[in-house]
Design a protein around this motif. Structure first.
Motif, PDB file in Angstrom:
ATOM      1  N   ARG A   1     -32.688 -26.216 -20.021  1.00 46.55           N
ATOM      2  CA  ARG A   1     -31.311 -26.694 -20.215  1.00 46.55           C
ATOM      3  C   ARG A   1     -30.743 -27.328 -18.958  1.00 46.55           C
ATOM      4  O   ARG A   1     -29.765 -28.073 -19.009  1.00 46.55           O
ATOM      5  CB  ARG A   1     -30.415 -25.541 -20.655  1.00 46.55           C
TER       6      ARG A   1
ATOM      7  N   TRP B   1     -27.666 -30.917 -17.571  1.00 47.64           N
ATOM      8  CA  TRP B   1     -26.516 -30.910 -16.688  1.00 47.64           C
ATOM      9  C   TRP B   1     -26.591 -32.044 -15.665  1.00 47.64           C
ATOM     10  O   TRP B   1     -27.548 -32.124 -14.892  1.00 47.64           O
ATOM     11  CB  TRP B   1     -26.396 -29.560 -15.948  1.00 47.64           C
TER      12      TRP B   1
ATOM     13  N   ILE C   1     -26.206 -21.986 -18.137  1.00 49.84           N
ATOM     14  CA  ILE C   1     -27.593 -22.436 -18.021  1.00 49.84           C
ATOM     15  C   ILE C   1     -28.303 -21.731 -16.872  1.00 49.84           C
ATOM     16  O   ILE C   1     -27.680 -21.242 -15.939  1.00 49.84           O
ATOM     17  CB  ILE C   1     -27.716 -23.963 -17.774  1.00 49.84           C
TER      18      ILE C   1
ATOM     19  N   MET D   1     -21.960 -24.248 -17.826  1.00 49.02           N
ATOM     20  CA  MET D   1     -22.248 -25.555 -18.396  1.00 49.02           C
ATOM     21  C   MET D   1     -20.974 -26.252 -18.846  1.00 49.02           C
ATOM     22  O   MET D   1     -20.970 -27.435 -19.151  1.00 49.02           O
ATOM     23  CB  MET D   1     -23.145 -25.345 -19.597  1.00 49.02           C
TER      24      MET D   1
END
Length: 656
Positions: free
Chosen positions: A558, A562, A608, A629
């Motif tokens: 994940r 970002w 995350i 996040m």
DNA sequence: GCAGTATCACACGC
DNA sequence: CGCGTGTGATACTG
């Protein structure tokens, strides 16, 4: 005065809600289903400006709806419309995920085309040729979203806001660089710059519909750090004005309709009691926000009056003082209100002002601003004055910088207290055998972009000057005990431990969960996921004992989501370096653990995992650091994607 | 505290 | 009447 004063037509709109807590009251008679779909079917009321059918107080629910298409197909059409706006981006993510570790080029990021070109690319809308940079006049209300539809919309909101945050961090960093070279200059209004850029790219949401009522994907309590963010997600379209409305010229009946307001204390005659607001109309102020002339019933003021007349619900956003924000203030979405009364009054200044009484719809969940204030009040509260349910005010026993609370008001289960609190991961000792040789940097005076630790990160630091993660990476190298730089070095973020007051709590729905008493800004560090590290071989033995282990390799990547700006900059490639082999260790949390392992699982998490290295040099054994996040308001549950394949709605029993 | 900027509505003008 | 452009108002941010 605290009871709801119905206006003439209000009874049409206060139809009881369904039992679903996410459903807001249906507010227009036209929502009456044509062919009696089940109450759960998503219905979209559609007040088209081509139909001369704005609800009036003469109408009753029995008035036939305008000749619109079947409600569910209309919903699907709009839903698809919004979804398609994000399809391209999703595609991009897919591409990134399978990018070979090929391009060694650094983080040199250049816009792929000049702004003029970009503008010309988006002026013509792909559908219909209407100008994209102008707001639609089409009034639409979206209600009774199914959970999966809501998630889909929320995903879009989240990605858009992430782009906003990432771009902001990017431009702030640019600005910092420029200031080193040139003479001291005014700070750029990065928020404006970002918003404009995103607008030119067609990334503002909900511009092709003018939404009355809730914005799909925006929850009550959502927090925004910049006014422009409200424009970007479609909550409130005015950059400065407090009342947003459909102008008379675009309205089907020639009357303006207000859709949202911002209550931020700028008018001395406002009275904000939470559920009931006495809101002052706008206008009549000088540069110093002093009332110097009478207000007129025009523009937003007239629109609010018309919204009252037609029973149109109004979104309310509150601006609250907040030290942690660069602007000293945050904006919180507090839900839907109806205007129940309006009158012309003489304000404190002696000049005439319009006043509007707004009353909040019930069954909307707690107001974000109330939660924020409540959490703030806990900061200074005496120990004995805490609410019931706080079993201990620090389950870390002072091992963390800030207390970790433990809350359970539903049963006697105190299980989390029986584990030793582990504030940092315990790695095998042999990882530290190589000592300090060549690991650290020599920046006695503090680190700069040219420092050896920055080089390990591809020539730049992963964090901005406020410690916000600018961009997720496969692995981040922070400065560590072997570096010469001071503890205040900007490249030491996650190793400093907690800064937000976290809380392990018990809930009927998810069992154990974690939430924060502080507002957590998107991109900021939350905590480490700690445990005792077991090598592959050790883990096999442990597994035989039936102990539960956490496998870091199962956390999805994940981090890649970002800070991904490939939407904005075509050649924004993810640097291949550092590239690390798949993690091959397990973490034992059966005896020692920290707050992190109580986090619930979600396939759309707000937290995350970012791998970080600082106290040893073995890239196969990084720390599991957790970052926000999105902006996470106080008391909202934190969630992690544990990489569980199935759709999982409940709590992951990772620690049981 | 000011100014440098946004957006948007509305008013023109062609 | 539609489109472009200019102007004024506005509960912003640094």
């Amino acid at each position: 005065m605290d009871s709801i004063v119905p206006c003439l037509n209000l009874n049409l709109y206060s139809e009881p809600t369904s039992s679903s807590s996410t459903t807001i009251p249906k507010i227009t008679p036209k929502i009456e289903p044509l062919d009696e779909p089940p109450p759960f079917l998503p219905t979209t009321t559609y007040i088209s400006h081509t139909h001369p059918h704005l609800p009036t107080h003469h109408q009753t629910p029995s008035v036939p709806p305008p000749p619109e298409p079947d409600v569910s197909s209309e919903f699907n059409r709009i839903s698809e419309l919004f979804r398609s706006a994000f399809a391209q981006r999703l595609q991009k993510y897919g591409d990134v995920a399978i990018l070979p570790d090929a391009d060694p080029i650094s983080g040199a990021i250049v816009p792929y085309s000049n702004p003029e070109t970009q503008v010309s690319n988006v002026v013509i809308s792909p559908r219909g040729g209407r100008k994209q940079d102008q707001r639609s006049s089409e009034l639409v209300r979206v209600t009774d979203l199914k959970p999966e539809d809501y998630r889909s919309f929320r995903g879009g909101i989240r990605r858009t806001r992430m782009i906003f945050d990432s771009l902001r961090a990017f431009f702030v960093a640019e600005d910092e660089k420029c200031r080193d070279l040139l003479t001291p200059q005014r700070r750029l209004r990065v928020d404006l710059k970002v918003a404009t850029l995103m607008k030119n790219q067609g990334l503002w949401l909900y511009r092709d519909k003018r939404i009355v009522g809730a914005i799909p994907g925006v929850s009550i309590g959502d927090v925004f750090f910049f006014r422009m963010e409200l424009c970007v997600v479609g909550l409130h379209g005015q950059a400065q004005a407090g009342i947003d409305y459909v102008p008379a010229s675009q309205s089907s009946n020639g009357e303006p309709i207000a859709t949202s307001i911002i209550v931020s204390g700028g008018y001395e005659d406002d009275e904000d009691a939470g559920d009931v607001i006495i809101y002052t109309g706008h206008g009549g102020q000088d540069k110093h926000s002093r009332q110097v002339v009478h207000q007129k019933l025009e523009c937003g003021n007239l629109a609010l009056e018309r919204s009252m007349h037609y029973g149109i619900e109004v979104r309310v956003v509150r601006g609250l003082k907040y030290e942690g924000s660069t602007a000293g203030k945050v904006y919180v979405y507090d839900g839907l209100y109806r205007v129940t009364d309006t009158w012309f009054d003489v304000g404190k200044s002696g000049f005439g002002v319009y006043k509007f009484k707004l009353v909040r719809f019930e069954n909307q969940g707690q107001m974000g601003s109330v939660v924020l204030k409540f959490a703030e009040s806990l900061r200074t509260r005496q120990l004995d004055a805490w609410p019931k349910g706080y079993v201990t005010l620090d389950m870390s026993s002072k091992k963390e910088n800030v207390p970790v609370f433990f809350f359970n008001d539903i049963d006697d289960d105190h299980e989390p207290l029986y584990y030793e609190y582990l504030n940092t991961t315990r790695f095998p000792l042999h990882l530290y055998d190589h000592g300090a040789k060549g690991i650290g940097c020599d920046c006695v005076g503090g680190c700069l972009d040219i420092c050896s630790c920055a080089n390990k990160n591809g020539g730049q630091f992963a964090y901005d000057l406020n410690g916000i993660l600018v961009r997720g990476k496969q692995l981040i190298f922070e400065c560590g005990p072997h570096c010469q730089c001071p503890p205040t070095c900007r490249n030491r973020v996650s190793q400093k431990g907690l800064s937000n007051r976290l809380e392990v709590f018990r809930s009927q729905e998810t069992g154990w969960g974690v939430r924060s008493l502080d507002l957590i800004q998107a991109g900021s560090f939350i905590c480490e996921f700690t445990g005792v590290v077991l090598t592959h071989e050790q883990a096999q033995i442990f597994t035989m004992n039936g102990d539960s282990l956490v496998y870091p390799s199962r956390f999805p990547d994940r981090w890649a989501e970002w800070g991904d700006l490939s939407q904005i900059f075509a050649d924004y490639v993810r640097p291949a370096y550092p590239s690390i082999p798949p993690l091959d260790f397990a973490m034992d949390v059966s005896r020692m653990r920290n707050v992190a392992c109580y986090m619930s699982h979600s396939s759309s998490p707000n937290v995350i995992v970012q791998l970080v290295l600082f106290d040893h040099n073995n890239i196969s054994f990084p720390h599991l650091m957790l970052f926000a996040m999105e902006n996470i308001p106080p008391m909202r549950e934190l969630s992690l994607d544990y990489g569980i394949a199935d759709e999982w709605t409940g709590k992951l029993s990772i620690c049981n």
